[in-house]
Design a protein around this motif. Structure first.
Motif, PDB file in Angstrom:
ATOM      1  N   GLN A  93      35.672  33.186  39.139  1.00 47.46           N
ATOM      2  CA  GLN A  93      34.670  32.715  38.183  1.00 47.46           C
ATOM      3  C   GLN A  93      33.408  33.558  38.243  1.00 47.46           C
ATOM      4  N   VAL A  94      32.998  33.887  39.451  1.00 51.33           N
ATOM      5  CA  VAL A  94      31.796  34.699  39.629  1.00 51.33           C
ATOM      6  C   VAL A  94      32.019  36.106  39.094  1.00 51.33           C
ATOM      7  N   GLU A  95      33.177  36.692  39.396  1.00 53.74           N
ATOM      8  CA  GLU A  95      33.460  38.046  38.931  1.00 53.74           C
ATOM      9  C   GLU A  95      33.501  38.106  37.402  1.00 53.74           C
ATOM     10  N   ASN A  96      34.089  37.097  36.778  1.00 49.03           N
ATOM     11  CA  ASN A  96      34.128  37.055  35.311  1.00 49.03           C
ATOM     12  C   ASN A  96      32.727  36.923  34.727  1.00 49.03           C
ATOM     13  N   ALA A  97      31.900  36.110  35.364  1.00 46.88           N
ATOM     14  CA  ALA A  97      30.524  35.924  34.891  1.00 46.88           C
ATOM     15  C   ALA A  97      29.720  37.207  35.060  1.00 46.88           C
TER      16      ALA A  97
END
Length: 292
Positions: free
Chosen positions: A185-189
């Motif tokens: 989720q963090v990498e996508n954000a």
């Protein structure tokens, strides 16, 4: 730290003598190890360049990383005390997180811990000793060159076995984040946002891993009484030494908050203490709090 006689993990590969990274102790959209930060500081002093420039060079400057296949390596020799220590710490994290996941009706997938020297192939690219300990989500392995512990003492004046255990527990915290989907989720954000927004997300990811390290310490101590006098202080000293503000002040004489990727010394101490005082992983949600 009391650890001798406790169970050792069999999830340890010894690649030392043979020839990275993922979320380690991150720079921009790419994670790096704390050792890379140290190398960047030294390079900035020697060559008179901005340490952030050195970090970008040392972390590869972005771009895709190749996927590799690595065969199983042998277990470390029984006579190697330092390898025995990290194997015992890893086993302790397996026991703690296994029970915590089970309490949530989930199954904990144990990560491998790879001992290497110099460099080693990983599913995240070539891991380098200069990157320090790091976690690679591509192969679900924690990588560490044990010479890093000597660097901790010589460079940061941080000593003590519990401080060393904190480093491993932090990387295992990144594994927990991978299993729970937080890392993705963090990498996508970060891909969608600006560099400043990406750095801010990276800070929250790292602080959560610090908190998870504290959660491990809480439960390990309850179950096996591992803590001795001064242990918590040694871990707090380690967290203080690797705060973004402390490192920037030492390397360039000024602090640039927008470039932080791991959090300030005070923040790292605060979140580790939250984990070790509560033992509650739910208290480690750095993504929902406004005040870090």
């Amino acid at each position: 730290m009391r650890w001798e006689g406790n169970r050792e993990s069999d999830n340890v590969e010894d690649r030392r003598g043979g020839g990275g990274g993922g979320g380690g102790f991150g720079f921009g959209g790419r994670s790096i190890g704390i050792g890379t930060v140290i190398l960047a500081l030294i390079g900035s002093w020697v060559f008179g360049v901005n340490p952030l420039t050195m970090l970008n060079l040392l972390s590869g400057g972005g771009g895709p990383v190749p996927q590799v296949q690595q065969g199983p390596a042998p277990a470390p020799p029984a006579s190697d005390r330092q390898a025995k220590f990290v194997s015992t710490v890893l086993a302790d994290t397996e026991d703690v997180w296994g029970k915590l996941f089970s309490a949530q009706n989930a199954s904990y997938e144990r990560p491998k811990l790879v001992l290497f020297s110099g460099s080693t192939p990983t599913a995240c690219g070539t891991g380098q000793s200069a990157a320090g300990p790091f976690y690679c989500p591509g192969d679900k392995k924690v990588y560490i060159d044990l010479s890093f512990y000597r660097l901790m003492q010589e460079r940061f004046k941080v000593s003590g076995e519990f401080a060393q255990a904190y480093v491993i527990a932090h990387e295992v915290g990144h594994h927990v984040q991978h299993l729970t989907g937080v890392s993705d989720q963090v990498e996508n954000a970060r891909r969608r946002g600006s560099e400043r927004e990406g750095n801010a997300m990276s800070v929250r990811l790292e602080l959560q891993a610090d908190c998870y390290a504290g959660v491990w310490a809480f439960h390990a101590n309850q179950a096996r009484s591992i803590l001795e006098q001064g242990d918590i202080e040694s871990a707090l000293n380690a967290a203080t030494a690797i705060g973004d503000d402390t490192l920037q002040r030492q390397s360039q004489g000024q602090v640039v908050p927008d470039s932080f990727t791991h959090g300030t010394s005070a923040q790292r101490v605060r979140w580790f203490k939250r984990g070790v005082e509560t033992g509650d992983a739910a208290q480690c949600d750095t993504f929902k709090t406004r005040q870090l």
